[in-house]
Design a protein around this motif. Structure first.
Motif, short mmCIF file in Angstrom:
data_model
loop_
_atom_site.label_atom_id
_atom_site.label_comp_id
_atom_site.label_asym_id
_atom_site.label_seq_id
_atom_site.Cartn_x
_atom_site.Cartn_y
_atom_site.Cartn_z
N LYS A 45 0.87 -1.18 0.00
CA LYS A 45 0.00 0.00 0.00
C LYS A 45 0.90 1.23 0.00
O LYS A 45 1.83 1.33 0.80
CB LYS A 45 -0.92 0.01 1.22
N GLU A 46 0.62 2.15 -0.91
CA GLU A 46 1.44 3.35 -1.06
C GLU A 46 0.55 4.59 -0.94
O GLU A 46 -0.46 4.71 -1.63
CB GLU A 46 2.13 3.34 -2.43
N THR A 47 0.92 5.48 -0.03
CA THR A 47 0.17 6.72 0.12
C THR A 47 0.37 7.60 -1.12
O THR A 47 1.50 7.82 -1.56
CB THR A 47 0.64 7.50 1.37
N ILE A 48 -0.73 8.10 -1.67
CA ILE A 48 -0.66 8.94 -2.87
C ILE A 48 -0.13 10.32 -2.47
O ILE A 48 -0.58 10.91 -1.49
CB ILE A 48 -2.05 9.06 -3.52
N GLU A 138 -3.43 0.68 -3.62
CA GLU A 138 -3.29 -0.73 -3.26
C GLU A 138 -2.74 -1.44 -4.49
O GLU A 138 -3.42 -1.54 -5.52
CB GLU A 138 -4.63 -1.32 -2.83
N ALA A 139 -1.50 -1.89 -4.39
CA ALA A 139 -0.81 -2.47 -5.55
C ALA A 139 -0.49 -3.94 -5.33
O ALA A 139 -0.07 -4.33 -4.24
CB ALA A 139 0.47 -1.69 -5.82
N LYS A 140 -0.70 -4.74 -6.37
CA LYS A 140 -0.39 -6.16 -6.33
C LYS A 140 0.47 -6.52 -7.53
O LYS A 140 0.35 -5.91 -8.59
CB LYS A 140 -1.68 -7.00 -6.35
N ALA A 141 1.33 -7.52 -7.33
CA ALA A 141 2.17 -7.99 -8.44
C ALA A 141 2.31 -9.50 -8.37
O ALA A 141 2.22 -10.09 -7.28
CB ALA A 141 3.55 -7.34 -8.39
#
Length: 287
Positions: A45-48, A138-141
């Motif tokens: 999770k990365e804060t914008i 919310e990023a997934k790889a």
């Protein structure tokens, strides 16, 4: 009434077995090796960044700020991708390669493997999914283990240099579509290339017996917790041979031992031996 309840309970248990969870191994960052679907997954999770478009604002062009929503989203995606690449790489290298090495350890003793793995990691084979929720990305790889873009296709491995063993015991040959080894009662470590051997020390399943195209396309091995579903049949066919493992083996406890007489029955038919070369092998493990 009791009978109806019993039927309901059986149906419930059956439905739960059909939708059981995949076999997974997680690391401290919750990055996952899904051994059933043969994929490695990670998420962050990365804060914008805050949007500041007024040049007179003290935060204008400051750290963790952007001048537009598009720029803010782009910066968040870039940071998330960098973190995900690192986590996937770490998870990949910590996987057990076989009974002797983790993948990282294997690349330390095999220079070609090191170069190929570095090339694979640098080739950006990851697949990404980005979802913006309020002020958080919310990023997934994911990285596939099997397939032409999967890990197995980019690791140097000696495949198919030996013939599947034949046993001299006299018996009526029976054709089986694959092999299922039940290890749910054992503490087994999952690996990319586990071996199956008899209690007399003879390998009956090894990378040396299989064809590289099948190993890469379908996966050398699949781990599941049950025998239900279409994917199970796809891997080992409609009439696999079922055997209970006696114990684990190897330094990393990734290999399995089965009775010699069971191996003799299973490998009695030439078509069955062909199915071994096609990687039609599955290991049952507990969650």
């Amino acid at each position: 009434m009791k009978r109806q309840f019993a039927i309901f309970l059986l149906l419930l248990l059956f439905s739960l077995s059909l939708f059981s969870k995949p076999i997974e191994d997680k690391d401290i960052y919750a990055s996952v090796v899904n051994w059933t679907d043969q994929v490695i997954l990670s998420n962050v999770k990365e804060t914008i960044p805050k949007i500041v478009f007024d040049e007179d604002d003290p935060e204008f062009s400051g750290k963790n700020t952007a001048t537009s929503q598009g720029k803010a989203h782009s910066l968040a995606r870039k940071k998330a991708k960098e973190k995900l690449k690192v986590r996937l790489s770490q998870r990949l290298e910590s996987i057990y390669f076989n009974a002797d090495y983790t993948l990282y350890e294997y690349t330390q003793v095999n220079q070609q493997a090191r170069l190929r793995l570095n090339s694979y990691i640098g080739a950006e084979k990851e697949e990404y999914d980005f979802q913006f929720v309020k002020n958080v990305l919310e990023a997934k790889a994911s990285l596939s283990i099997k397939g032409k873009d999967g890990i197995l296709a980019h690791l140097p491995m000696e495949y198919g240099t030996e013939r599947v063993p034949e046993f001299s015991e006299e018996m009526i040959p029976v054709e089986f579509s694959g092999l299922v080894v039940d290890a749910r009662h054992l503490t087994l470590k999952r690996a990319l290339f586990p071996k199956i051997q008899t209690d007399r020390g003879l390998d009956v399943y090894s990378p040396l017996y299989v064809k590289d195209a099948y190993a890469i396309e379908t996966g050398y091995i699949v781990y599941r917790d049950n025998q239900n579903g279409k994917a199970y049949e796809t891997k080992v066919g409609k009439n696999p041979y079922f055997v209970l493992a006696l114990s684990t083996a190897g330094k990393n406890q990734t290999d399995l031992v089965i009775p010699t007489d069971e191996a003799a029955k299973f490998l009695s038919h030439p078509e069955t031996r062909k199915n071994i070369t096609r990687c039609r092998v599955l290991i049952l493990v507990s969650q």
